[in-house]
Enzyme design. Structure first.
Site, PDB file in Angstrom:
ATOM      1  N   GLU A  49      96.646  17.257 -22.665  1.00  0.00           N
ATOM      2  CA  GLU A  49      97.710  17.741 -21.782  1.00  0.00           C
ATOM      3  C   GLU A  49      98.989  17.921 -22.593  1.00  0.00           C
ATOM      4  O   GLU A  49      99.372  17.048 -23.375  1.00  0.00           O
ATOM      5  CB  GLU A  49      97.927  16.736 -20.647  1.00  0.00           C
ATOM      6  CG  GLU A  49      99.037  17.103 -19.689  1.00  0.00           C
ATOM      7  CD  GLU A  49      99.279  16.014 -18.656  1.00  0.00           C
ATOM      8  OE1 GLU A  49     100.007  16.281 -17.692  1.00  0.00           O
ATOM      9  OE2 GLU A  49      98.751  14.889 -18.824  1.00  0.00           O
ATOM     10  N   HIS A  57      99.587  15.028 -25.070  1.00  0.00           N
ATOM     11  CA  HIS A  57      99.133  13.723 -24.602  1.00  0.00           C
ATOM     12  C   HIS A  57      97.633  13.812 -24.370  1.00  0.00           C
ATOM     13  O   HIS A  57      97.118  14.863 -24.008  1.00  0.00           O
ATOM     14  CB  HIS A  57      99.818  13.326 -23.286  1.00  0.00           C
ATOM     15  CG  HIS A  57     101.245  12.913 -23.444  1.00  0.00           C
ATOM     16  ND1 HIS A  57     102.126  13.556 -24.289  1.00  0.00           N
ATOM     17  CD2 HIS A  57     101.953  11.915 -22.843  1.00  0.00           C
ATOM     18  CE1 HIS A  57     103.310  12.977 -24.204  1.00  0.00           C
ATOM     19  NE2 HIS A  57     103.234  11.982 -23.330  1.00  0.00           N
ATOM     20  N   TYR A 103      92.213  14.101 -11.184  1.00  0.00           N
ATOM     21  CA  TYR A 103      93.517  14.273 -11.822  1.00  0.00           C
ATOM     22  C   TYR A 103      93.372  15.020 -13.146  1.00  0.00           C
ATOM     23  O   TYR A 103      94.151  15.921 -13.462  1.00  0.00           O
ATOM     24  CB  TYR A 103      94.164  12.907 -12.046  1.00  0.00           C
ATOM     25  CG  TYR A 103      95.388  12.937 -12.925  1.00  0.00           C
ATOM     26  CD1 TYR A 103      96.609  13.388 -12.432  1.00  0.00           C
ATOM     27  CD2 TYR A 103      95.313  12.525 -14.256  1.00  0.00           C
ATOM     28  CE1 TYR A 103      97.733  13.426 -13.250  1.00  0.00           C
ATOM     29  CE2 TYR A 103      96.431  12.556 -15.076  1.00  0.00           C
ATOM     30  CZ  TYR A 103      97.637  13.009 -14.568  1.00  0.00           C
ATOM     31  OH  TYR A 103      98.743  13.050 -15.376  1.00  0.00           O
ATOM     32  N   ASP A 107      94.297  19.760 -15.143  1.00  0.00           N
ATOM     33  CA  ASP A 107      94.761  20.348 -16.396  1.00  0.00           C
ATOM     34  C   ASP A 107      93.734  21.305 -16.978  1.00  0.00           C
ATOM     35  O   ASP A 107      94.082  22.328 -17.556  1.00  0.00           O
ATOM     36  CB  ASP A 107      95.091  19.249 -17.402  1.00  0.00           C
ATOM     37  CG  ASP A 107      95.887  19.774 -18.579  1.00  0.00           C
ATOM     38  OD1 ASP A 107      97.020  20.241 -18.352  1.00  0.00           O
ATOM     39  OD2 ASP A 107      95.364  19.747 -19.712  1.00  0.00           O
ATOM     40  N   SER A 222      46.105  47.924   3.368  1.00  0.00           N
ATOM     41  CA  SER A 222      47.075  47.690   2.307  1.00  0.00           C
ATOM     42  C   SER A 222      47.025  48.821   1.284  1.00  0.00           C
ATOM     43  O   SER A 222      45.992  49.468   1.086  1.00  0.00           O
ATOM     44  CB  SER A 222      46.770  46.352   1.624  1.00  0.00           C
ATOM     45  OG  SER A 222      47.696  46.084   0.601  1.00  0.00           O
ATOM     46  N   THR A 224      48.470  51.754   1.293  1.00  0.00           N
ATOM     47  CA  THR A 224      48.399  53.130   1.804  1.00  0.00           C
ATOM     48  C   THR A 224      49.764  53.801   1.780  1.00  0.00           C
ATOM     49  O   THR A 224      49.895  54.946   2.208  1.00  0.00           O
ATOM     50  CB  THR A 224      47.849  53.146   3.240  1.00  0.00           C
ATOM     51  OG1 THR A 224      48.591  52.222   4.042  1.00  0.00           O
ATOM     52  CG2 THR A 224      46.369  52.777   3.262  1.00  0.00           C
ATOM     53  N   GLY A 225      50.794  53.089   1.301  1.00  0.00           N
ATOM     54  CA  GLY A 225      52.125  53.684   1.182  1.00  0.00           C
ATOM     55  C   GLY A 225      53.006  53.492   2.401  1.00  0.00           C
ATOM     56  O   GLY A 225      54.082  54.093   2.474  1.00  0.00           O
ATOM     57  N   LYS A 226      52.592  52.662   3.351  1.00  0.00           N
ATOM     58  CA  LYS A 226      53.365  52.481   4.585  1.00  0.00           C
ATOM     59  C   LYS A 226      54.789  51.998   4.286  1.00  0.00           C
ATOM     60  O   LYS A 226      55.765  52.567   4.772  1.00  0.00           O
ATOM     61  CB  LYS A 226      52.678  51.462   5.504  1.00  0.00           C
ATOM     62  CG  LYS A 226      51.250  51.788   5.893  1.00  0.00           C
ATOM     63  CD  LYS A 226      50.703  50.804   6.912  1.00  0.00           C
ATOM     64  CE  LYS A 226      50.693  49.357   6.444  1.00  0.00           C
ATOM     65  NZ  LYS A 226      49.811  49.130   5.289  1.00  0.00           N
TER      66      LYS A 226
END
EC number: 2.7.7.-
Length: 361
Positions: A49, A57, A103, A107, A222, A224-226
């Site tokens: 600090e 310090h 505290y 800083d 499944s 099929t492009g949906k």
């Protein structure tokens, strides 16, 4: 009674201040780690600090595994690595390690070693305010930071309510999902049946949309492009597997909804979605009810089978009235072949069906 002026400290947490000390944080940490102590060091924080006069310090928080007793006021003295100068600290027992750490956080120029040991006390008087801890967590900016704050400042809640905290903070600090961009243009789907294309042109629009659009249920195998076709039509809400309608997932600015692979037996708001109903509410888990503007059509995508097919669900004896209602609010189609002729789309479709994006373009 001890003689006046006799130095003696017995504590687990030490707070040291080295005034006008030019040593680097790294030098300080190295020397403190080299100190021989009868109890293990658990955590060290070094903070540099600059005071108003420009002099540096150094503050140090030292946490030990157990209490360290010292009667040697020179025990924590530091030595300059380049000359014979010694630096003597002010030594205090830290009443609250959490307060000291906070505290030093102000800083910002800190160096840590080890794991901070949570302290539920506050030097400001008793236990810290739960509201203060939670307010700080909300202002932290990220889920991880919020959890760390609560771990330090609300340890009881952190242990007993971690599952709720983890879930709630995931929602509070959820990242914005980037808009979905279709890898294909609509022209890539060259085998879309005319009746499905007609439905899309009449019901999926930004302007001049029907006052009460019709939804559509598309059933097919499944790959099929949906999903890829449905997501290429415009900005939409994509809901897959389960429904989450909180404002970070569901957008009232979408043109339409896509509900993909949701068992109709457990579809919440079945009529609101299929009937394109306006101005309704949904209870959001761990949150207040959310308002859905509605008035947009929904594309329901499903595979054949008793736990997927909307047709089979509506054919169940208990759903006779619902089936009659659905026939007036949605069109039902079964795909016989893919919606595209290119093999590449089929491979991408398999990946897409496993994803769960939200408002998309």
């Amino acid at each position: 009674m001890p003689r006046l002026g006799r130095f003696a400290i017995n504590a687990k947490n030490y707070f040291l201040t080295y005034p006008r000390c030019p040593l680097t944080k790294e030098d300080v940490l190295e020397q403190l780690l080299a100190l021989s102590t009868p109890v293990n060091k658990k955590f060290i924080r070094v903070c540099r600090e600059l005071h108003e006069d420009g002099e540096p310090h150094l503050h140090v928080l030292l946490q030990f595994e157990g209490k360290l007793q010292t009667k040697n006021e020179r025990f924590f003295d530091l030595v300059s690595p380049t000359r014979s100068t010694h630096y003597h600290p002010n030594i205090q027992a830290a009443k609250s390690a959490s307060d000291v750490k906070s505290y030093m956080d102000k800083d910002g120029d800190v160096l840590d070693h080890g794991s901070f040991q949570v302290d539920g006390r506050s030097a400001r008087g008793g236990k810290q305010s739960a509201n203060d801890a939670y307010a700080e967590a909300l202002n932290s900016g990220s889920k991880l930071q919020a959890l760390n704050i609560l771990r330090e400042k609300a340890p009881k809640d952190y242990i007993l309510q971690f599952h709720n905290l983890n879930c709630n903070l995931s929602r509070i600090f959820a990242d914005d999902v980037p808009p979905y961009v279709s890898p294909y243009s609509l022209s890539a789907f060259d085998k879309v049946p005319s009746y499905i294309s007609s439905w899309a042109s009449e019901n999926v629009r930004d302007s001049c949309a029907p006052e009460r659009p019709i939804s559509i249920v598309i059933e097919g195998d499944s790959r099929t492009g949906k999903t890829m076709w449905a997501r290429a039509l415009g900005p939409h809400n994509y809901l897959c597997g389960h429904l989450d309608l909180n404002s970070k997932i569901y957008s009232n600015d979408a043109w339409y909804n896509v509900i993909d692979d949701v068992d109709p037996h457990y579809l919440k708001h079945f009529k609101e979605f299929m009937g394109a109903q306006r101005d309704w509410q949904s209870n959001v888990k761990y949150g207040k009810p959310t308002h859905i503007k509605g008035g947009i059509p929904t594309i329901f995508l499903c595979n054949p089978g008793p736990k997927s097919s909307y047709k089979e669900y509506l054919d169940e004896p208990d759903n006779t009235a619902l089936k009659l209602w659905a026939s007036k609010n949605a069109e039902f189609y079964t795909l016989k072949e893919p919606l595209f002729s290119s093999v590449d789309q089929g491979a991408t479709q398999g990946c897409q069906e496993a994803s769960n994006s939200t408002l998309s373009n």
